[in-house]
Write a protein that holds these residues in place. Structure first.
Motif: not given
Length: 154
Positions: A22-29, A131-144
């Protein structure tokens, strides 16, 4: 030559007994994001952080990293879900996040080693509970954050 290439390709699909593997199960996103505020006053920074999961899969647990541009005081009173990772870093567990769900707010107060007029706070996901997260635009934040007592939103 062609027969050899096909046989070689099939060798990766068949086990030694000849049964298909069997192929490996897909990683949930899941799409994790972190929103909140940071307030600095008198050498203390109070971060209020709310994790969100945009789906499409649920997240059994996740870990968020909070990294300051200046050193933190040695002694800290961190919430139960948080731990010191280094001189300038704290990591916190978010708990489970349902699909399109909002997690519980994390209140993370820290004391700085030395009083500063400003700090940069970096927030990023360390672990997404498998899980995998293909959209890193909202899980990396920098604030002054300035030492004004005002809340800076992210």
């Amino acid at each position: 030559m062609r027969t050899w290439m096909v046989a070689g390709a099939l060798a990766g699909v068949l086990s030694a007994s000849g049964a298909a593997v069997a192929a490996p199960a897909p990683v949930p996103e899941a799409d994790l994001a972190f929103h909140g505020t940071a307030v600095m006053s008198g050498g203390k920074v109070e971060v209020k952080l709310t994790p969100r999961n945009g789906g499409p899969a649920a997240v059994p647990d996740a870990t968020v990293r909070l990294r300051w541009s200046v050193a933190l005081a040695e002694a800290q009173q961190l919430p139960a879900r948080c731990a010191r990772e280094g001189e300038r870093t704290v990591v916190c567990g978010t708990g489970a996040l349902a699909v399109h769900g909002v997690g519980g707010q994390l209140d993370v107060p820290v004391r700085l080693k030395e009083t500063s007029s400003e700090v940069t706070l970096e927030i990023d996901k360390v672990w997404g509970g498998g899980t995998t997260d293909k959209d890193h635009t909202n899980d990396q934040v920098q604030v002054l954050v300035l030492a004004t007592g005002d809340a800076y939103a992210f």
